[in-house]
Design a protein around this motif. Structure first.
Motif, PDB file in Angstrom:
ATOM      1  N   LYS A   7       0.819  -1.206   0.000  1.00 48.92           N
ATOM      2  CA  LYS A   7       0.000   0.000   0.000  1.00 48.92           C
ATOM      3  C   LYS A   7       0.857   1.262   0.000  1.00 48.92           C
ATOM      4  CE  LYS A   7      -4.125  -1.844   2.200  1.00 48.92           C
ATOM      5  NZ  LYS A   7      -5.078  -1.676   3.309  1.00 48.92           N
ATOM      6  N   THR A   8       2.023   1.195   0.642  1.00 46.19           N
ATOM      7  CA  THR A   8       2.905   2.361   0.676  1.00 46.19           C
ATOM      8  C   THR A   8       3.397   2.692  -0.725  1.00 46.19           C
ATOM      9  OG1 THR A   8       3.617   1.692   2.879  1.00 46.19           O
ATOM     10  CG2 THR A   8       4.943   3.348   1.775  1.00 46.19           C
ATOM     11  N   HIS A   9       3.755   1.684  -1.496  1.00 43.20           N
ATOM     12  CA  HIS A   9       4.212   1.908  -2.868  1.00 43.20           C
ATOM     13  C   HIS A   9       3.076   2.453  -3.735  1.00 43.20           C
ATOM     14  CE1 HIS A   9       8.161   0.216  -2.307  1.00 43.20           C
ATOM     15  NE2 HIS A   9       7.622  -0.853  -1.734  1.00 43.20           N
ATOM     16  N   ALA A  11       0.652   4.284  -2.619  1.00 36.17           N
ATOM     17  CA  ALA A  11       0.477   5.677  -2.199  1.00 36.17           C
ATOM     18  C   ALA A  11       1.542   6.563  -2.841  1.00 36.17           C
ATOM     19  CB  ALA A  11       0.539   5.781  -0.683  1.00 36.17           C
ATOM     20  N   LEU A  12       2.772   6.059  -2.953  1.00 38.56           N
ATOM     21  CA  LEU A  12       3.828   6.832  -3.599  1.00 38.56           C
ATOM     22  C   LEU A  12       3.515   7.079  -5.074  1.00 38.56           C
ATOM     23  CD1 LEU A  12       7.099   5.327  -2.067  1.00 38.56           C
ATOM     24  CD2 LEU A  12       6.018   7.525  -1.556  1.00 38.56           C
ATOM     25  N   ALA A  25      -2.395   8.818   1.588  1.00 39.74           N
ATOM     26  CA  ALA A  25      -2.465   7.954   2.775  1.00 39.74           C
ATOM     27  C   ALA A  25      -3.919   7.642   3.120  1.00 39.74           C
ATOM     28  CB  ALA A  25      -1.768   8.636   3.948  1.00 39.74           C
ATOM     29  N   ILE A  30      -3.710   4.077   5.095  1.00 41.83           N
ATOM     30  CA  ILE A  30      -2.495   3.865   5.870  1.00 41.83           C
ATOM     31  C   ILE A  30      -2.138   5.181   6.556  1.00 41.83           C
ATOM     32  CG2 ILE A  30      -1.583   1.990   4.442  1.00 41.83           C
ATOM     33  CD1 ILE A  30       0.151   4.012   2.996  1.00 41.83           C
ATOM     34  N   SER A  31      -1.167   5.138   7.456  1.00 41.48           N
ATOM     35  CA  SER A  31      -0.811   6.352   8.190  1.00 41.48           C
ATOM     36  C   SER A  31      -0.019   7.307   7.300  1.00 41.48           C
ATOM     37  CB  SER A  31       0.006   6.008   9.437  1.00 41.48           C
ATOM     38  OG  SER A  31       1.259   5.502   9.065  1.00 41.48           O
ATOM     39  N   GLU A  32      -0.198   8.598   7.576  1.00 43.43           N
ATOM     40  CA  GLU A  32       0.521   9.618   6.816  1.00 43.43           C
ATOM     41  C   GLU A  32       2.021   9.509   7.038  1.00 43.43           C
ATOM     42  OE1 GLU A  32      -0.895  13.628   7.352  1.00 43.43           O
ATOM     43  OE2 GLU A  32      -2.960  12.927   7.479  1.00 43.43           O
ATOM     44  N   SER A  34       3.876   6.950   7.394  1.00 43.71           N
ATOM     45  CA  SER A  34       4.518   5.921   6.582  1.00 43.71           C
ATOM     46  C   SER A  34       4.762   6.428   5.158  1.00 43.71           C
ATOM     47  CB  SER A  34       3.689   4.637   6.556  1.00 43.71           C
ATOM     48  OG  SER A  34       2.435   4.860   5.972  1.00 43.71           O
ATOM     49  N   VAL A  35       3.854   7.243   4.649  1.00 40.81           N
ATOM     50  CA  VAL A  35       4.029   7.801   3.308  1.00 40.81           C
ATOM     51  C   VAL A  35       5.162   8.820   3.316  1.00 40.81           C
ATOM     52  CG1 VAL A  35       2.917   9.076   1.437  1.00 40.81           C
ATOM     53  CG2 VAL A  35       1.619   7.395   2.719  1.00 40.81           C
ATOM     54  N   ALA A  38       8.494   7.017   3.518  1.00 40.75           N
ATOM     55  CA  ALA A  38       8.854   6.415   2.234  1.00 40.75           C
ATOM     56  C   ALA A  38       9.331   7.480   1.250  1.00 40.75           C
ATOM     57  CB  ALA A  38       7.656   5.659   1.663  1.00 40.75           C
TER      58      ALA A  38
END
Length: 59
Positions: A7-9, A11-12, A25, A30-32, A34-35, A38
């Motif tokens: 999910k982080t990827h 979001a990126l 995010a 997901i949490s801000e 973590s974005v 990344a």
């Protein structure tokens, strides 16, 4: 079996398309932080620095 993209990827990818990190995010649930972490790590790698401590990486 298909390999899932984290999910982080994802979001990126949204951030790359013009969305803010906070919006991406929320969209990916997901949490801000973590974005933002990344983003910081990918920018450090592009510049040639260690993503953790910020020192220049020698070639």
């Amino acid at each position: 079996m298909k390999k899932q993209i984290p999910k982080t990827h994802q979001a990126l990818e949204w951030v790359g398309k013009g969305m803010t990190a906070a919006q991406a995010a929320r969209k990916m649930q997901i949490s801000e932080s973590s974005v933002y972490a990344a983003l910081r790590k990918t920018k450090a790698k592009e510049v040639g620095c260690c993503p953790t401590c910020g020192h220049k990486i020698r070639n």
